[in-house]
Design an enzyme around this catalytic site. Structure first.
Site, PDB file in Angstrom:
ATOM      1  N   GLU A  56      36.283  96.932 129.053  1.00 21.71           N
ATOM      2  CA  GLU A  56      35.971  98.262 128.529  1.00 21.71           C
ATOM      3  C   GLU A  56      36.170  98.355 127.019  1.00 21.71           C
ATOM      4  OE1 GLU A  56      38.001 102.573 129.254  1.00 21.71           O
ATOM      5  OE2 GLU A  56      37.530 101.405 131.040  1.00 21.71           O
ATOM      6  N   ASP A  57      37.175  97.675 126.491  1.00 22.62           N
ATOM      7  CA  ASP A  57      37.590  97.905 125.106  1.00 22.62           C
ATOM      8  C   ASP A  57      37.527  96.705 124.172  1.00 22.62           C
ATOM      9  OD1 ASP A  57      38.159 100.542 125.797  1.00 22.62           O
ATOM     10  OD2 ASP A  57      40.260 100.117 126.241  1.00 22.62           O
TER      11      ASP A  57
END
Length: 182
Positions: A56-57
């Protein structure tokens, strides 16, 4: 595997700080892994806790994660990964709905993540009060209350665990609810 996941996550999140703080981001996955380890000794679930935000990051790809840790760890991480192309409320609703039918392992991973986030929110809330909501993209306290309430409902299978009870207690503290609600 757990040590390998910890090192992988540390490299992936290197130089990143927690939102609104000067705390290195890696402390969050470390805390998620510790909470998860209180609920299971399954090394793949604990490894996924360290890795839960890398897709996600960070620039990490699913292929890299699967090659390094296998398909089960990848699937666990993907179960905790939000689709950032969607709006905040849509993403959070998708998470709540997914967790209603998720596996116990996925719920354990999610509980670790949500409890770690709620600990951070509660710590800062006690210091700065409602100004905390200004650090989030979604600045509405009631929206966050709605989300955590949905998480608690979806994770009710784990209500007999200490981490669930702590999440519930922190929810009540931050949103100033009496113990008869939620």
């Amino acid at each position: 595997m757990i040590q390998k996941a910890a090192a992988f996550a540390a490299r992936a999140h290197d130089g990143v700080m927690r939102k609104g703080s000067d705390i290195p981001y890696i402390y969050h996955p470390m805390e998620v892994a510790l909470i998860t380890a209180q609920l299971t000794d399954d090394e793949e679930v604990i490894a996924a806790a360290y890795l839960h935000d890398v897709l996600e990051d960070t620039p990490t790809t699913p292929e890299e994660l699967e090659q390094a840790f296998g398909s089960r760890v990848l699937a666990l991480v993907q179960s905790e990964t939000e689709d950032k192309s969607r709006g905040w409320r849509e993403r959070k609703w998708a998470t709540v709905c997914h967790l209603k039918t998720a596996s116990r392992e996925q719920k354990i991973l999610a509980l670790g993540d949500k409890l770690s986030n709620m600990r951070s929110t509660a710590r800062d809330y006690l210091v700065i009060g409602d100004a905390i909501w200004d650090r989030f993209h979604e600045k509405n306290k009631e929206s966050h209350r709605w989300y955590v309430e949905g998480i608690l409902e979806s994770l009710r299978d784990l209500e007999d665990t200490l981490p669930y009870q702590e999440l519930l207690s922190l929810y009540r503290l931050v949103y100033r609810l009496d113990s008869g609600r939620a």
